[in-house]
Design an enzyme around this catalytic site. Structure first.
Site, PDB file in Angstrom:
ATOM      1  N   GLY A   1       0.836  -1.206   0.000  1.00  0.00           N
ATOM      2  CA  GLY A   1       0.000   0.000   0.000  1.00  0.00           C
ATOM      3  C   GLY A   1       0.865   1.249   0.000  1.00  0.00           C
ATOM      4  O   GLY A   1       1.858   1.318   0.720  1.00  0.00           O
TER       5      GLY A   1
ATOM      6  N   ALA B   1      15.474  10.706  -0.075  1.00  0.00           N
ATOM      7  CA  ALA B   1      16.611  10.595   0.852  1.00  0.00           C
ATOM      8  C   ALA B   1      17.549   9.467   0.428  1.00  0.00           C
ATOM      9  O   ALA B   1      18.773   9.613   0.493  1.00  0.00           O
ATOM     10  CB  ALA B   1      16.104  10.366   2.272  1.00  0.00           C
TER      11      ALA B   1
ATOM     12  N   THR C   1       4.112   1.989   6.349  1.00  0.00           N
ATOM     13  CA  THR C   1       2.730   1.543   6.155  1.00  0.00           C
ATOM     14  C   THR C   1       1.811   2.430   6.980  1.00  0.00           C
ATOM     15  O   THR C   1       2.146   2.769   8.117  1.00  0.00           O
ATOM     16  CB  THR C   1       2.521   0.073   6.568  1.00  0.00           C
ATOM     17  OG1 THR C   1       1.112  -0.177   6.708  1.00  0.00           O
ATOM     18  CG2 THR C   1       3.191  -0.291   7.879  1.00  0.00           C
TER      19      THR C   1
ATOM     20  N   ASP D   1      -0.738   1.509   8.353  1.00  0.00           N
ATOM     21  CA  ASP D   1      -1.333   0.706   9.433  1.00  0.00           C
ATOM     22  C   ASP D   1      -0.521   0.752  10.731  1.00  0.00           C
ATOM     23  O   ASP D   1      -1.024   0.399  11.790  1.00  0.00           O
ATOM     24  CB  ASP D   1      -1.446  -0.769   9.001  1.00  0.00           C
ATOM     25  CG  ASP D   1      -2.410  -0.955   7.851  1.00  0.00           C
ATOM     26  OD1 ASP D   1      -3.342  -0.142   7.744  1.00  0.00           O
ATOM     27  OD2 ASP D   1      -2.230  -1.892   7.055  1.00  0.00           O
TER      28      ASP D   1
ATOM     29  N   GLY E   1     -12.121  12.032  20.128  1.00  0.00           N
ATOM     30  CA  GLY E   1     -13.147  12.045  21.187  1.00  0.00           C
ATOM     31  C   GLY E   1     -14.317  11.122  20.883  1.00  0.00           C
ATOM     32  O   GLY E   1     -15.476  11.460  21.163  1.00  0.00           O
TER      33      GLY E   1
ATOM     34  N   ARG F   1     -26.070   7.087  11.096  1.00  0.00           N
ATOM     35  CA  ARG F   1     -25.547   7.066   9.731  1.00  0.00           C
ATOM     36  C   ARG F   1     -24.149   6.462   9.777  1.00  0.00           C
ATOM     37  O   ARG F   1     -23.532   6.432  10.831  1.00  0.00           O
ATOM     38  CB  ARG F   1     -25.389   8.504   9.179  1.00  0.00           C
ATOM     39  CG  ARG F   1     -26.673   9.285   9.082  1.00  0.00           C
ATOM     40  CD  ARG F   1     -27.455   8.902   7.834  1.00  0.00           C
ATOM     41  NE  ARG F   1     -28.589   9.790   7.621  1.00  0.00           N
ATOM     42  CZ  ARG F   1     -29.771   9.667   8.202  1.00  0.00           C
ATOM     43  NH1 ARG F   1     -29.988   8.688   9.083  1.00  0.00           N
ATOM     44  NH2 ARG F   1     -30.746  10.514   7.944  1.00  0.00           N
TER      45      ARG F   1
HETATM   46  P1  ATP Z   1       0.402  -2.303   3.559  1.00  0.00           P
HETATM   47  O1  ATP Z   1       0.183  -3.126   4.795  1.00  0.00           O
HETATM   48  O2  ATP Z   1       0.718  -0.886   3.858  1.00  0.00           O
HETATM   49  O3  ATP Z   1      -0.653  -2.485   2.529  1.00  0.00           O
HETATM   50  P2  ATP Z   1       2.349  -4.294   2.762  1.00  0.00           P
HETATM   51  O4  ATP Z   1       3.786  -4.165   2.459  1.00  0.00           O
HETATM   52  O5  ATP Z   1       2.016  -5.116   3.976  1.00  0.00           O
HETATM   53  O6  ATP Z   1       1.767  -2.832   2.857  1.00  0.00           O
HETATM   54  P3  ATP Z   1       1.232  -6.365   1.000  1.00  0.00           P
HETATM   55  O7  ATP Z   1       0.286  -6.231  -0.122  1.00  0.00           O
HETATM   56  O8  ATP Z   1       0.858  -7.237   2.129  1.00  0.00           O
HETATM   57  O9  ATP Z   1       1.570  -4.876   1.475  1.00  0.00           O
HETATM   58  O10 ATP Z   1       2.629  -6.928   0.415  1.00  0.00           O
HETATM   59  C1  ATP Z   1       3.253  -6.313  -0.708  1.00  0.00           C
HETATM   60  C2  ATP Z   1       3.920  -7.337  -1.583  1.00  0.00           C
HETATM   61  O11 ATP Z   1       4.953  -8.036  -0.862  1.00  0.00           O
HETATM   62  C3  ATP Z   1       3.028  -8.462  -2.097  1.00  0.00           C
HETATM   63  O12 ATP Z   1       2.247  -8.092  -3.191  1.00  0.00           O
HETATM   64  C4  ATP Z   1       4.066  -9.514  -2.506  1.00  0.00           C
HETATM   65  O13 ATP Z   1       4.634  -9.210  -3.754  1.00  0.00           O
HETATM   66  C5  ATP Z   1       5.138  -9.327  -1.435  1.00  0.00           C
HETATM   67  N1  ATP Z   1       4.955 -10.385  -0.424  1.00  0.00           N
HETATM   68  C6  ATP Z   1       3.998 -10.469   0.539  1.00  0.00           C
HETATM   69  N2  ATP Z   1       4.113 -11.602   1.245  1.00  0.00           N
HETATM   70  C7  ATP Z   1       5.164 -12.289   0.710  1.00  0.00           C
HETATM   71  C8  ATP Z   1       5.789 -13.550   0.976  1.00  0.00           C
HETATM   72  N3  ATP Z   1       5.336 -14.347   1.939  1.00  0.00           N
HETATM   73  N4  ATP Z   1       6.841 -13.901   0.226  1.00  0.00           N
HETATM   74  C9  ATP Z   1       7.303 -13.105  -0.750  1.00  0.00           C
HETATM   75  N5  ATP Z   1       6.749 -11.915  -1.059  1.00  0.00           N
HETATM   76  C10 ATP Z   1       5.707 -11.509  -0.352  1.00  0.00           C
END
Ligand code: ATP
Length: 323
Positions: A11, A22, A125, A127, A185, A247
């Site tokens: 994401g 950087a 992230t 999150d 809040g 809502r």
């Molecule tokens: P966010 O949580 O902010 O969305 P994130 O880095 O957790 O970001 P993901 O979509 O979970 O986002 O992972 C990004 C990419 O990382 C995946 O599309 C995949 O290409 C790679 N990835 C995720 N899990 C694995 C894994 N177990 N092994 C190899 N690559 C992975």
């Protein structure tokens, strides 16, 4: 080491561009060739990367999203996909990779490191659920966008004496919901980590009504057992007493796209610089993050095994402060 590459994955998060900037400028200052990989791990597999210099990252620090693009790439989860990625990198003479992303992305960077390719991760992230950093790039901006929305919704809720359910992102982690709920809040906060029934939420709303509050704000994480839609349906179906008309608003992707706050620009800058310093010093297979205001590194295998719990203090005061 002469050449490194940088990519953004998963994401998008406001502040990723500050980190890319950087990395590029610190890398060049260290005498490195810096390559930008487009569309995350997909770009790695397709060989979609090119050399970038200091001027290519001008005027991006203030922009949300990522100039490198991002992707969710299923092929990278296969060994063949990662082997191809390593061949592409080595073929271009690139000796190390900086991965800016969250949990999934760092699971991917760990898998790459297990195959012998040097990687440094940067904690990014919205999150804020990544073990190895108190705070991650993007979460401050996302919180501020959510808070702004909650403040606005409170005004209209008060005008009509309504209850408003506000759903924010967070599939497994309720950090965003908890923090913007406390800062906004909210009368009730519903999280994936704490099972909460519609009856319990209804009781909190009804209490606010009986105490004469002009509004009730319920902040709900999307991954909670009952999300905003689920709660609304349950209120209707079970005819739960809440006093107010209600809502719901789902904030969704609007949380991602804002211009980064000062805090996210500084965090992206700090972690981006630190990632290059680590890789240039020969350190590899670590995540660069923050702990108590200092840059720290954590081995990637610990990052992917670790869990970051919600702050128990904020959890404990959320209800008390809603009175
Ligand atoms: P966010 O949580 O902010 O969305 P994130 O880095 O957790 O970001 P993901 O979509 O979970 O986002 O992972 C990004 C990419 O990382 C995946 O599309 C995949 O290409 C790679 N990835 C995720 N899990 C694995 C894994 N177990 N092994 C190899 N690559 C992975």
């Amino acid at each position: 080491m002469k050449s490194i590459a940088v990519l953004t994955s998963g994401g998008d998060a406001p502040g990723m561009n500050a980190a890319v900037r950087a990395v590029v400028r610190t890398g060049v200052a260290h005498g490195l060739n810096v390559w930008g990989v487009y569309q995350g791990y997909s770009g790695l597999i397709e060989g979609n990367f090119k050399r970038i210099g200091t001027r290519d990252v001008g005027s991006i620090i203030q922009r949300g999203g990522t100039i490198l693009g991002s992707a969710r790439c299923a092929e990278f989860q296969t060994e063949e996909g990662r082997e191809l990625a390593i061949r592409r990198l080595r073929g271009a003479g690139i000796e190390g990779l900086i991965v800016i992303g969250g949990n999934g992305s760092q699971t991917g960077s760990h898998a790459l490191s297990q195959m012998g390719y040097p990687v440094v991760g940067v904690a990014s992230t919205i999150d804020n659920d990544l073990f190895g950093s108190d705070v991650t790039i993007g979460v401050d901006t996302a919180l501020n966008v959510a808070l702004n929305a909650i403040d606005n919704l409170k005004v209209t809720a008060s005008s009509h004496r309504r209850a408003l359910l506000v759903e924010v992102m967070g599939r497994q982690c309720g950090y965003l919901a908890l923090m913007c709920g406390v800062a906004g809040g909210a009368e009730a906060i519903v999280l994936p980590e704490v099972e909460t029934s519609p009856e319990q939420v209804a009781e909190k709303i009804q209490n606010a009504y009986e105490r004469g509050k002009p509004h009730a704000i319920v902040v709900v994480a999307e991954g909670a057992k009952f999300n905003a839609e689920g709660l609304c349906k349950a209120f209707q179906k079970k005819r739960l007493l809440i006093g107010y008309e209600f809502r719901s608003t789902v904030l969704g992707y609007v949380l991602r796209g804002a211009a980064p706050t000062c805090a996210d620009r500084l965090l992206g800058t700090r972690l981006g610089c630190a990632a290059v310093e680590q890789i240039a010093a020969g350190n590899k297979n670590v995540l660069v993050g923050m702990s108590h205001g200092e840059v720290i590194t954590t081995p990637l295998d610990e990052v992917i095994r670790g869990r970051k719990p919600l702050d128990p203090w904020y959890l404990s005061v959320a209800d008390l402060l809603a009175h």
